[in-house]
Design a protein around this motif. Structure first.
Motif, PDB file in Angstrom:
ATOM      1  N   ASP A  69       0.841  -1.187   0.000  1.00  7.77           N
ATOM      2  CA  ASP A  69       0.000   0.000   0.000  1.00  7.77           C
ATOM      3  C   ASP A  69       0.888   1.254   0.000  1.00  7.77           C
ATOM      4  N   GLN A  70       1.293   1.674  -1.204  1.00 11.03           N
ATOM      5  CA  GLN A  70       2.229   2.787  -1.303  1.00 11.03           C
ATOM      6  C   GLN A  70       1.452   4.078  -1.425  1.00 11.03           C
ATOM      7  N   GLN A  71       1.106   4.671  -0.318  1.00 13.38           N
ATOM      8  CA  GLN A  71       0.365   5.929  -0.357  1.00 13.38           C
ATOM      9  C   GLN A  71       1.273   7.094  -0.709  1.00 13.38           C
ATOM     10  N   VAL A  72       2.558   6.948  -0.435  1.00  8.19           N
ATOM     11  CA  VAL A  72       3.545   7.973  -0.765  1.00  8.19           C
ATOM     12  C   VAL A  72       4.633   7.297  -1.581  1.00  8.19           C
ATOM     13  N   LEU A 100       5.996  16.822   4.263  1.00  7.67           N
ATOM     14  CA  LEU A 100       7.288  17.136   4.862  1.00  7.67           C
ATOM     15  C   LEU A 100       8.391  16.439   4.099  1.00  7.67           C
ATOM     16  N   TYR A 127      12.336  15.058   4.800  1.00  6.97           N
ATOM     17  CA  TYR A 127      13.358  14.752   5.789  1.00  6.97           C
ATOM     18  C   TYR A 127      14.610  14.322   5.056  1.00  6.97           C
ATOM     19  N   LYS A 156      18.246  12.158   5.627  1.00  7.90           N
ATOM     20  CA  LYS A 156      18.787  11.139   6.518  1.00  7.90           C
ATOM     21  C   LYS A 156      20.185  10.728   6.076  1.00  7.90           C
ATOM     22  N   GLY A 200      19.061   9.411  12.559  1.00  8.94           N
ATOM     23  CA  GLY A 200      17.628   9.488  12.353  1.00  8.94           C
ATOM     24  C   GLY A 200      17.281  10.527  11.296  1.00  8.94           C
ATOM     25  N   PRO A 201      16.053  10.482  10.781  1.00  8.78           N
ATOM     26  CA  PRO A 201      15.629  11.505   9.821  1.00  8.78           C
ATOM     27  C   PRO A 201      15.665  12.896  10.442  1.00  8.78           C
ATOM     28  N   PHE A 209      13.637  11.748   2.293  1.00  7.96           N
ATOM     29  CA  PHE A 209      12.334  11.115   2.425  1.00  7.96           C
ATOM     30  C   PHE A 209      11.232  12.145   2.318  1.00  7.96           C
ATOM     31  N   LEU A 215       3.070  10.128  10.415  1.00 10.17           N
ATOM     32  CA  LEU A 215       3.687  10.340   9.114  1.00 10.17           C
ATOM     33  C   LEU A 215       3.703   9.060   8.288  1.00 10.17           C
ATOM     34  N   PHE A 230       5.668   7.631   5.065  1.00 12.44           N
ATOM     35  CA  PHE A 230       6.895   7.942   4.350  1.00 12.44           C
ATOM     36  C   PHE A 230       6.949   7.276   2.987  1.00 12.44           C
ATOM     37  N   GLY A 231       7.668   7.924   2.065  1.00  7.61           N
ATOM     38  CA  GLY A 231       8.081   7.261   0.845  1.00  7.61           C
ATOM     39  C   GLY A 231       9.334   6.449   1.111  1.00  7.61           C
ATOM     40  N   LYS A 232       9.815   5.743   0.070  1.00  7.38           N
ATOM     41  CA  LYS A 232      10.977   4.877   0.245  1.00  7.38           C
ATOM     42  C   LYS A 232      12.286   5.638   0.242  1.00  7.38           C
ATOM     43  N   TYR A 258       8.593   4.779  15.317  1.00  5.34           N
ATOM     44  CA  TYR A 258       8.615   4.311  13.942  1.00  5.34           C
ATOM     45  C   TYR A 258       9.703   3.255  13.834  1.00  5.34           C
ATOM     46  N   LYS A 314      10.875   1.144   3.806  1.00  2.00           N
ATOM     47  CA  LYS A 314      10.551   2.507   4.196  1.00  2.00           C
ATOM     48  C   LYS A 314      10.370   2.616   5.713  1.00  2.00           C
ATOM     49  N   PHE A 351      12.953   4.199  15.552  1.00  2.26           N
ATOM     50  CA  PHE A 351      13.103   5.632  15.755  1.00  2.26           C
ATOM     51  C   PHE A 351      11.992   6.155  16.659  1.00  2.26           C
ATOM     52  N   GLY A 391      14.846  10.905  16.875  1.00  2.00           N
ATOM     53  CA  GLY A 391      16.103  10.523  17.478  1.00  2.00           C
ATOM     54  C   GLY A 391      16.994   9.836  16.465  1.00  2.00           C
ATOM     55  N   GLN A 392      18.197   9.457  16.928  1.00  2.00           N
ATOM     56  CA  GLN A 392      19.178   8.859  16.023  1.00  2.00           C
ATOM     57  C   GLN A 392      18.913   7.387  15.777  1.00  2.00           C
TER      58      GLN A 392
END
Lengths: 114, 112
Positions: free
Chosen positions: A1-4, A34, A36, A38, A43-44, A89, A102, A104-106, B35, B42, B91, B104-105
């Motif tokens: 289910d790839q919503q993004v 948004l 991000y 990475k 982290g993002p 991302f 959130l 996220f895309g891949k 997450y 992803k 995360f 966070g990292q």
């Protein structure tokens, strides 16, 4: 289910040129988007965002464009710098109570070559 | 600059063992999240937490997962009986009121 969806797994650009990263979404309920960045083993990091009531938001070298009718957004980085090399991302959220989780895309790996 | 901190950075555990991943969100933030990112996939939402209760959880967040905010600063994710497929980067994220969440990292969990 790839919503993004981020359909480009990687992008390579020369330092000083423009980087354009693309993102598509399918869920019409998304109203906030948004980007991000990475780095490996980190982290993002939040970069820039845009509400669905706008079509453009700019912050320094970064600009995000939103085309709601096409369900498409893009991140422009001008000029690109080697330090921008990272995975980018795209993420989307929908107002639901107080949640704003959130989706996220891949991700797209951006490499900026000196 | 305030940041979200996670401990440990890397956790190796045997299948079937319990693990607790710890997070200290940014101090004035009100909304907390976990997450995870399985290698090559992803970043996926697990759970959100607000006002001392879960506000939403994903299908991944089954009965073996739990979250807790035991005091005014820590936010923990517990996996009761780990499986090989729980191996991932986890995360923690928090936000104040605006939609922008700060991450966070990460904790790399390896289940062997």
């Amino acid at each position: 289910d790839q919503q993004v969806k981020q359909n480009s797994p990687s992008l390579s650009v020369q330092e000083g040129r423009i980087s354009i990263l693309n993102c598509d979404y399918t869920n019409s309920m998304f109203d906030y988007f948004l980007w991000y960045k990475k780095y490996p083993a980190e982290g993002p990091t939040f970069l820039i965002s845009i509400s669905s009531i706008k079509d453009k938001n700019e912050d320094g070298r970064f600009t995000v464009f939103l085309n709601k009718s096409a369900k498409h957004l893009s991140l422009h980085i001008v000029p690109s710098q080697p330090g921008d090399s990272a995975v980018y991302f795209c993420a989307a959220s929908a107002w639901g109570g107080s949640n704003y989780k959130l989706t996220f895309g891949k991700g797209t790996l951006l490499t900026v070559n000196p | 600059e305030p940041e979200v901190t996670q401990t440990p950075s890397h956790q190796v555990t045997q299948m079937g063992q319990e693990v607790i991943l710890r997070c200290v969100p940014i101090s004035n933030h009100l909304y907390f999240y976990w997450y995870r990112q399985i290698l090559g996939q992803k970043v996926e939402f697990l759970v959100s937490f607000y006002n001392n209760e879960i506000s939403e959880k994903s299908e991944i967040f089954d009965d073996q997962f739990s979250v807790e905010r035991p005091d005014g600063s820590n936010f923990t994710l517990k996996i009761r009986s780990t499986k090989l497929e729980d191996s991932a980067m986890y995360f923690c994220a928090s936000r104040e009121g605006d939609p922008e969440a700060f991450f966070g990292q990460g904790t790399r969990l390896t289940v062997v």
